[in-house]
Design a protein around this motif. Structure first.
Motif, mmCIF file in Angstrom:
data_model
loop_
_atom_site.group_PDB
_atom_site.id
_atom_site.type_symbol
_atom_site.label_atom_id
_atom_site.label_comp_id
_atom_site.label_asym_id
_atom_site.label_seq_id
_atom_site.Cartn_x
_atom_site.Cartn_y
_atom_site.Cartn_z
ATOM 1 N N THR A 1 0.839 -1.204 0.000
ATOM 2 C CA THR A 1 0.000 0.000 0.000
ATOM 3 C C THR A 1 0.871 1.249 0.000
ATOM 4 N N ASN A 2 1.890 1.283 0.857
ATOM 5 C CA ASN A 2 2.781 2.443 0.914
ATOM 6 C C ASN A 2 3.682 2.515 -0.316
ATOM 7 N N GLN A 3 4.071 1.368 -0.873
ATOM 8 C CA GLN A 3 4.842 1.387 -2.123
ATOM 9 C C GLN A 3 4.018 2.035 -3.230
ATOM 10 N N ASN A 4 2.749 1.652 -3.311
ATOM 11 C CA ASN A 4 1.876 2.229 -4.337
ATOM 12 C C ASN A 4 1.672 3.723 -4.119
ATOM 13 N N ALA A 5 1.557 4.146 -2.863
ATOM 14 C CA ALA A 5 1.409 5.571 -2.564
ATOM 15 C C ALA A 5 2.660 6.339 -2.990
ATOM 16 N N LEU A 6 3.844 5.776 -2.725
ATOM 17 C CA LEU A 6 5.090 6.409 -3.165
ATOM 18 C C LEU A 6 5.158 6.487 -4.689
ATOM 19 N N LYS A 7 4.786 5.404 -5.354
ATOM 20 C CA LYS A 7 4.785 5.397 -6.818
ATOM 21 C C LYS A 7 3.852 6.467 -7.363
ATOM 22 N N ASP A 8 2.682 6.625 -6.752
ATOM 23 C CA ASP A 8 1.730 7.652 -7.197
ATOM 24 C C ASP A 8 2.344 9.045 -7.088
ATOM 25 N N LYS A 9 2.982 9.336 -5.962
ATOM 26 C CA LYS A 9 3.589 10.654 -5.761
ATOM 27 C C LYS A 9 4.751 10.885 -6.730
ATOM 28 N N LEU A 10 5.583 9.868 -6.925
ATOM 29 C CA LEU A 10 6.720 10.019 -7.829
ATOM 30 C C LEU A 10 6.270 10.080 -9.285
ATOM 31 N N THR A 11 5.175 9.411 -9.609
ATOM 32 C CA THR A 11 4.631 9.490 -10.964
ATOM 33 C C THR A 11 4.240 10.929 -11.287
ATOM 34 N N LYS A 12 3.694 11.639 -10.316
ATOM 35 C CA LYS A 12 3.328 13.051 -10.530
ATOM 36 C C LYS A 12 4.561 13.894 -10.812
ATOM 37 N N ILE A 13 5.670 13.582 -10.146
ATOM 38 C CA ILE A 13 6.921 14.301 -10.417
ATOM 39 C C ILE A 13 7.374 14.023 -11.846
ATOM 40 N N ALA A 14 7.318 12.765 -12.260
ATOM 41 C CA ALA A 14 7.712 12.406 -13.628
ATOM 42 C C ALA A 14 6.819 13.087 -14.652
ATOM 43 N N GLN A 15 5.521 13.090 -14.411
ATOM 44 C CA GLN A 15 4.583 13.733 -15.336
ATOM 45 C C GLN A 15 4.859 15.230 -15.434
ATOM 46 N N PHE A 16 5.154 15.854 -14.313
ATOM 47 C CA PHE A 16 5.488 17.283 -14.316
ATOM 48 C C PHE A 16 6.692 17.549 -15.204
ATOM 49 N N GLN A 17 7.623 16.594 -15.225
ATOM 50 C CA GLN A 17 8.833 16.738 -16.034
ATOM 51 C C GLN A 17 8.640 16.187 -17.452
ATOM 52 N N GLY A 18 7.415 15.749 -17.753
ATOM 53 C CA GLY A 18 7.116 15.251 -19.097
ATOM 54 C C GLY A 18 7.774 13.920 -19.391
ATOM 55 N N SER A 19 7.873 13.062 -18.393
ATOM 56 C CA SER A 19 8.573 11.803 -18.577
ATOM 57 C C SER A 19 7.770 10.635 -18.016
ATOM 58 N N VAL A 20 8.236 9.443 -18.306
ATOM 59 C CA VAL A 20 7.625 8.203 -17.826
ATOM 60 C C VAL A 20 8.450 7.701 -16.640
ATOM 61 N N PRO A 21 7.797 7.299 -15.540
ATOM 62 C CA PRO A 21 8.562 6.806 -14.391
ATOM 63 C C PRO A 21 8.839 5.314 -14.448
ATOM 64 N N LYS A 22 9.971 4.927 -13.881
ATOM 65 C CA LYS A 22 10.291 3.524 -13.602
ATOM 66 C C LYS A 22 10.755 3.485 -12.153
ATOM 67 N N PHE A 23 10.476 2.371 -11.469
ATOM 68 C CA PHE A 23 10.722 2.296 -10.038
ATOM 69 C C PHE A 23 11.566 1.100 -9.654
ATOM 70 N N THR A 24 12.468 1.306 -8.699
ATOM 71 C CA THR A 24 13.233 0.235 -8.083
ATOM 72 C C THR A 24 13.189 0.458 -6.573
ATOM 73 N N PHE A 25 12.802 -0.579 -5.834
ATOM 74 C CA PHE A 25 12.838 -0.547 -4.372
ATOM 75 C C PHE A 25 14.031 -1.379 -3.930
#
Length: 98
Positions: free
Chosen positions: A70-94
Motif C-alpha cells: 500500500t505504501n509502495q503504491n502511494a510512493l509510486k503515485d507521488k513520484l509518478t506526478k513528479i515524472a509527469q510534471f517533467q514530461g517523462s515516464v517513471p520507472k521504479f526500483t525498491f
C-alpha cells in the motif's frame, strides 16, 4: 516523502528529532547534501533518488524498514506526478538496505 535539500531539514540545527545520529551519516552525503527522506507513520524509512534517462526517469527507493505494498503504491503515485510534471515516464526500483 520530502524533496532533497528540504530547507526544513537542513542547516546546523540539531537533527536528532528526525533521526538517530547513526542514520544522519546515511541521510547526509559527505559534502552535506541531504538525501530525499521517506517518512512513513512517523518513522524515517529510507530515501529516494531520481536519475533522468533518455526516455524515462528512474526512481530508486532505498529503504531499511519494510514498506508495505500500500505504501509502495502511494510512493509510486507521488513520484509518478513528479515524472509527469517533467514530461517523462517513471520507472521504479525498491532497494532494501541493511
Amino acid at each position: 516523502m520530502a524533496a532533497p535539500f528540504d530547507a526544513s531539514l537542513t542547516g546546523y540545527a540539531d537533527k536528532n528529532w528526525l533521526m538517530k545520529p547513526e542514520m544522519q551519516k546515511v541521510m547526509w552525503t559527505k559534502n552535506g547534501i541531504l538525501r530525499a527522506p521517506i517518512i512513513i507513520n512517523g518513522n524515517l524509512t529510507g530515501y529516494w533518488t531520481q536519475q533522468i534517462k533518455k526516455n524515462y526517469i528512474q526512481f530508486t527507493i532505498n529503504h531499511w524498514l519494510v514498506i508495505s505494498k500500500t505504501n509502495q503504491n502511494a510512493l509510486k503515485d507521488k513520484l509518478t506526478k513528479i515524472a509527469q510534471f517533467q514530461g517523462s515516464v517513471p520507472k521504479f526500483t525498491f532497494k532494501k538496505m541493511n
